[in-house]
Design a protein around this motif. Structure first.
Motif, PDB file in Angstrom:
ATOM      1  N   LEU A   8      10.372 109.486  79.149  1.00  0.00           N
ATOM      2  CA  LEU A   8       9.715 109.563  77.845  1.00  0.00           C
ATOM      3  C   LEU A   8       8.243 109.874  78.041  1.00  0.00           C
ATOM      4  N   TYR A   9       7.832 111.056  77.582  1.00  0.00           N
ATOM      5  CA  TYR A   9       6.418 111.436  77.587  1.00  0.00           C
ATOM      6  C   TYR A   9       5.819 110.929  76.279  1.00  0.00           C
ATOM      7  N   THR A  10       4.917 109.977  76.375  1.00  0.00           N
ATOM      8  CA  THR A  10       4.554 109.200  75.212  1.00  0.00           C
ATOM      9  C   THR A  10       3.092 108.770  75.251  1.00  0.00           C
ATOM     10  N   ASN A  11       2.646 108.226  74.150  1.00  0.00           N
ATOM     11  CA  ASN A  11       1.419 107.452  74.096  1.00  0.00           C
ATOM     12  C   ASN A  11       1.701 106.300  73.147  1.00  0.00           C
ATOM     13  N   ARG A  12       1.538 105.086  73.605  1.00  0.00           N
ATOM     14  CA  ARG A  12       1.955 103.921  72.838  1.00  0.00           C
ATOM     15  C   ARG A  12       1.165 103.716  71.546  1.00  0.00           C
ATOM     16  N   LEU A  13       0.045 104.410  71.399  1.00  0.00           N
ATOM     17  CA  LEU A  13      -0.729 104.284  70.175  1.00  0.00           C
ATOM     18  C   LEU A  13      -0.247 105.247  69.090  1.00  0.00           C
ATOM     19  N   CYS A  14       0.661 106.141  69.439  1.00  0.00           N
ATOM     20  CA  CYS A  14       1.173 107.123  68.479  1.00  0.00           C
ATOM     21  C   CYS A  14       2.386 106.555  67.751  1.00  0.00           C
ATOM     22  N   HIS A  18       6.160 105.895  69.178  1.00  0.00           N
ATOM     23  CA  HIS A  18       6.596 104.500  69.086  1.00  0.00           C
ATOM     24  C   HIS A  18       8.050 104.415  68.630  1.00  0.00           C
ATOM     25  N   ARG A  19       8.461 105.342  67.777  1.00  0.00           N
ATOM     26  CA  ARG A  19       9.835 105.324  67.283  1.00  0.00           C
ATOM     27  C   ARG A  19      10.845 105.493  68.423  1.00  0.00           C
ATOM     28  N   ALA A  20      10.503 106.310  69.407  1.00  0.00           N
ATOM     29  CA  ALA A  20      11.404 106.501  70.544  1.00  0.00           C
ATOM     30  C   ALA A  20      11.516 105.217  71.363  1.00  0.00           C
ATOM     31  N   HIS A  21      10.397 104.497  71.509  1.00  0.00           N
ATOM     32  CA  HIS A  21      10.425 103.223  72.233  1.00  0.00           C
ATOM     33  C   HIS A  21      11.367 102.234  71.532  1.00  0.00           C
ATOM     34  N   ILE A  22      11.306 102.197  70.199  1.00  0.00           N
ATOM     35  CA  ILE A  22      12.168 101.288  69.444  1.00  0.00           C
ATOM     36  C   ILE A  22      13.635 101.634  69.677  1.00  0.00           C
ATOM     37  N   ALA A  23      13.968 102.914  69.584  1.00  0.00           N
ATOM     38  CA  ALA A  23      15.361 103.341  69.747  1.00  0.00           C
ATOM     39  C   ALA A  23      15.883 103.014  71.144  1.00  0.00           C
ATOM     40  N   LEU A  24      15.082 103.295  72.158  1.00  0.00           N
ATOM     41  CA  LEU A  24      15.518 103.045  73.529  1.00  0.00           C
ATOM     42  C   LEU A  24      15.679 101.550  73.792  1.00  0.00           C
ATOM     43  N   LYS A  25      14.778 100.746  73.237  1.00  0.00           N
ATOM     44  CA  LYS A  25      14.879  99.295  73.395  1.00  0.00           C
ATOM     45  C   LYS A  25      16.132  98.764  72.699  1.00  0.00           C
ATOM     46  N   GLU A  26      16.406  99.252  71.501  1.00  0.00           N
ATOM     47  CA  GLU A  26      17.595  98.825  70.771  1.00  0.00           C
ATOM     48  C   GLU A  26      18.875  99.183  71.524  1.00  0.00           C
ATOM     49  N   ALA A  66      -5.916 117.016  69.627  1.00  0.00           N
ATOM     50  CA  ALA A  66      -5.312 116.228  68.564  1.00  0.00           C
ATOM     51  C   ALA A  66      -3.850 116.594  68.347  1.00  0.00           C
ATOM     52  N   ALA A  67      -3.511 117.895  68.481  1.00  0.00           N
ATOM     53  CA  ALA A  67      -2.137 118.336  68.257  1.00  0.00           C
ATOM     54  C   ALA A  67      -1.258 117.867  69.411  1.00  0.00           C
ATOM     55  N   TRP A  68      -0.141 117.263  69.054  1.00  0.00           N
ATOM     56  CA  TRP A  68       0.715 116.759  70.129  1.00  0.00           C
ATOM     57  C   TRP A  68       2.060 116.382  69.551  1.00  0.00           C
ATOM     58  N   SER A  69       3.051 116.345  70.408  1.00  0.00           N
ATOM     59  CA  SER A  69       4.379 115.890  70.012  1.00  0.00           C
ATOM     60  C   SER A  69       5.005 115.191  71.199  1.00  0.00           C
ATOM     61  N   PRO A  70       5.445 113.935  71.039  1.00  0.00           N
ATOM     62  CA  PRO A  70       6.123 113.252  72.136  1.00  0.00           C
ATOM     63  C   PRO A  70       7.458 113.912  72.433  1.00  0.00           C
ATOM     64  N   VAL A  71       7.927 113.742  73.656  1.00  0.00           N
ATOM     65  CA  VAL A  71       9.205 114.354  74.024  1.00  0.00           C
ATOM     66  C   VAL A  71       9.944 113.447  74.994  1.00  0.00           C
ATOM     67  N   LEU A  72      11.263 113.447  74.885  1.00  0.00           N
ATOM     68  CA  LEU A  72      12.121 112.659  75.765  1.00  0.00           C
ATOM     69  C   LEU A  72      12.998 113.617  76.552  1.00  0.00           C
ATOM     70  N   ILE A  73      13.081 113.391  77.860  1.00  0.00           N
ATOM     71  CA  ILE A  73      13.959 114.193  78.706  1.00  0.00           C
ATOM     72  C   ILE A  73      15.200 113.366  79.014  1.00  0.00           C
ATOM     73  N   TRP A  74      16.357 113.837  78.560  1.00  0.00           N
ATOM     74  CA  TRP A  74      17.633 113.133  78.750  1.00  0.00           C
ATOM     75  C   TRP A  74      18.483 113.964  79.689  1.00  0.00           C
ATOM     76  N   ASN A  75      18.628 113.468  80.933  1.00  0.00           N
ATOM     77  CA  ASN A  75      19.378 114.227  81.941  1.00  0.00           C
ATOM     78  C   ASN A  75      18.926 115.684  81.982  1.00  0.00           C
ATOM     79  N   LEU A 168      18.986 102.964  61.767  1.00  0.00           N
ATOM     80  CA  LEU A 168      18.088 104.076  62.049  1.00  0.00           C
ATOM     81  C   LEU A 168      16.913 104.108  61.071  1.00  0.00           C
ATOM     82  N   ALA A 169      17.091 103.537  59.886  1.00  0.00           N
ATOM     83  CA  ALA A 169      15.991 103.481  58.918  1.00  0.00           C
ATOM     84  C   ALA A 169      14.821 102.679  59.473  1.00  0.00           C
ATOM     85  N   GLU A 170      15.112 101.544  60.103  1.00  0.00           N
ATOM     86  CA  GLU A 170      14.039 100.721  60.674  1.00  0.00           C
ATOM     87  C   GLU A 170      13.460 101.341  61.943  1.00  0.00           C
ATOM     88  N   VAL A 171      14.328 101.979  62.727  1.00  0.00           N
ATOM     89  CA  VAL A 171      13.846 102.644  63.940  1.00  0.00           C
ATOM     90  C   VAL A 171      12.789 103.686  63.591  1.00  0.00           C
TER      91      VAL A 171
END
Length: 238
Positions: A8-14, A18-26, A66-75, A168-171
């Motif tokens: 997960l390429y991320t920044n925890r302040l974004c 953050h939504r990806a962190h929630i989903a992966l934790k769940e 400022a422009a950015w988009s988080p991304v997740l690499i799955w396999n 998924l609504a809460e995620v």
């Protein structure tokens, strides 16, 4: 079946990342976390792994930090996980499952487009009066757009659709709920918001408080760090 390799390429302040962190934790999935510095332009290597690098959704990443988009690499397969459009997934299983997913998509879209816009505007407020006005507008949007959609939480579980567990609504909304309810003490959200929500949108307030109490939602949340960055980002230019 072996566990997927996830990066997960991320920044925890974004809030979008953050939504990806929630989903992966769940889901209880292990992943490698690579932090992207949002204060500097994106590095060329990141533009290569991000499938939205050429998209108009994120603009010219080479020229702006400022422009950015988080991304997740799955396999080895890149999956945008932040600013992509909110659309329901293809239907599968019983018809009621597809209907529920469509309801979630409608709910999340209403929340982001009608409520979060006022939160973001409030962060840019130049005075307490202006911040209060945005806070009142946020609550008015909640009352009109969101409160009626939480009717099932009156007699069932605390989460969307009356569920006992996160959906998924809460995620997709939890990171913003943390900011709306957690930044009043830092002076970034009107101090009137909690009281107004209690009086005018009690369903929403109960739902939001139940959501942000979940470990999967709050485990990376640092209100002070977010507040400090928001103040620096929205400070008047000299």
């Amino acid at each position: 079946m072996s566990a997927p390799k996830i990066t997960l390429y991320t920044n925890r302040l974004c809030p979008w990342a953050h939504r990806a962190h929630i989903a992966l934790k769940e889901l209880g999935l292990d992943y490698e976390e690579v932090t992207i510095d949002l204060n500097t332009p994106r590095e060329p290597w990141y533009l290569e792994v991000n499938p939205l690098r050429a998209s108009k959704l994120i603009g010219n990443l080479h020229s702006t930090s400022a422009a950015w988009s988080p991304v997740l690499i799955w396999n080895r397969c890149p999956v945008p996980c932040g600013c992509s459009p909110l659309t329901p997934p293809p239907p599968s299983g019983p018809a009621e499952n597809a209907l529920f997913r469509a309801r979630v998509a409608f709910f999340v879209d209403a929340f982001i487009s009608k409520v979060v816009t006022h939160f973001n505007a409030g962060l840019r407020s130049a005075s307490e009066e202006e911040r209060d006005a945005h806070g009142e507008a946020l609550v008015a949007a909640v009352v009109k757009e969101i409160e009626p959609l939480l009717a099932e939480t009156d007699s069932k579980g605390p989460f969307f659709g009356g569920n006992e567990k996160l959906t998924l609504a809460e995620v997709q909304t939890g990171s913003f709920l943390l900011r709306i309810l957690g930044l009043t003490e830092h002076g970034l959200v009107s101090a009137k918001v909690p009281t107004l929500l209690e009086a005018q949108a009690p369903r929403f307030k109960r739902w939001a408080e139940a959501t942000i109490a979940q470990e999967s939602v709050n485990f990376i949340w640092d209100a002070k760090a977010y507040a400090d960055r928001a103040r620096a980002r929205h400070a008047p230019k000299k």
